[in-house]
Design an enzyme around this catalytic site. Structure first.
Site, PDB file in Angstrom:
ATOM      1  N   ASP A 259     -75.634  79.993   9.221  1.00  0.00           N
ATOM      2  CA  ASP A 259     -75.965  79.388  10.503  1.00  0.00           C
ATOM      3  C   ASP A 259     -75.354  80.149  11.679  1.00  0.00           C
ATOM      4  O   ASP A 259     -76.004  80.303  12.717  1.00  0.00           O
ATOM      5  CB  ASP A 259     -75.506  77.929  10.532  1.00  0.00           C
ATOM      6  CG  ASP A 259     -76.347  77.033   9.625  1.00  0.00           C
ATOM      7  OD1 ASP A 259     -77.387  77.502   9.111  1.00  0.00           O
ATOM      8  OD2 ASP A 259     -75.961  75.873   9.438  1.00  0.00           O
ATOM      9  N   GLY A 260     -74.136  80.634  11.547  1.00  0.00           N
ATOM     10  CA  GLY A 260     -73.507  81.387  12.632  1.00  0.00           C
ATOM     11  C   GLY A 260     -74.257  82.668  12.942  1.00  0.00           C
ATOM     12  O   GLY A 260     -74.455  83.021  14.113  1.00  0.00           O
TER      13      GLY A 260
END
Length: 145
Positions: free
Chosen positions: A75-76
């Site tokens: 996700d980052g």
């Protein structure tokens, strides 16, 4: 004899820094793109696994007319890539290289099936909102998020 016209398509690859899986993921992904007549650009994090492919800094990738960007990570990494290409309206395909991802919905084992769906125009495109935030302390900008 009729000649077959090959139209080039354009894709980018952005990767999570230091992910060991990239050595096994990137070369066959590049082969798939070549086989399907894509020109590919990559970010510096992907470059060690893709010799000979054009490298651009993430903030420069959106200057190219890309059909989409494949993001390899979590996700980052997806959020970082989205910040880099969102203003250009470039779709992002998040491939989860970890165990849990809320934004990177596609697991690695579904990468090629998903790419095939993109090729066949048989996939949905979700539009997501982005929030811009600036942190001020004592009336001075300290950080943009």
């Amino acid at each position: 004899m009729a000649t077959k016209t090959v139209t080039h398509k354009f894709a980018g690859i952005m990767s999570k820094p230091g992910k060991t899986e990239l050595a096994d993921v990137v070369p066959p992904l590049l082969a798939w793109f070549r086989e399907h007549h894509y020109q590919v650009i990559i970010d510096p994090e992907t470059a060690p696994y893709a010799p000979g492919v054009e490298v651009l800094a993430r903030d420069e990738i959106a200057s190219r007319p890309l059909d989409f960007v494949v993001v390899l990570g979590g996700d980052g990494t997806l959020l970082s890539a989205a910040r880099a290409v969102s203003r250009a309206g470039i779709p992002v395909l998040g491939i989860n290289l970890g165990s849990l991802g809320f934004l990177t919905e596609v697991p690695l084992e579904n990468l090629y099936a998903t790419l095939h769906s993109i090729e066949q125009s048989c996939c949905n495109l979700d539009t997501r909102s982005m929030v811009h935030c600036e942190v001020y302390r004592k009336r001075r900008l300290r950080r943009k998020l």
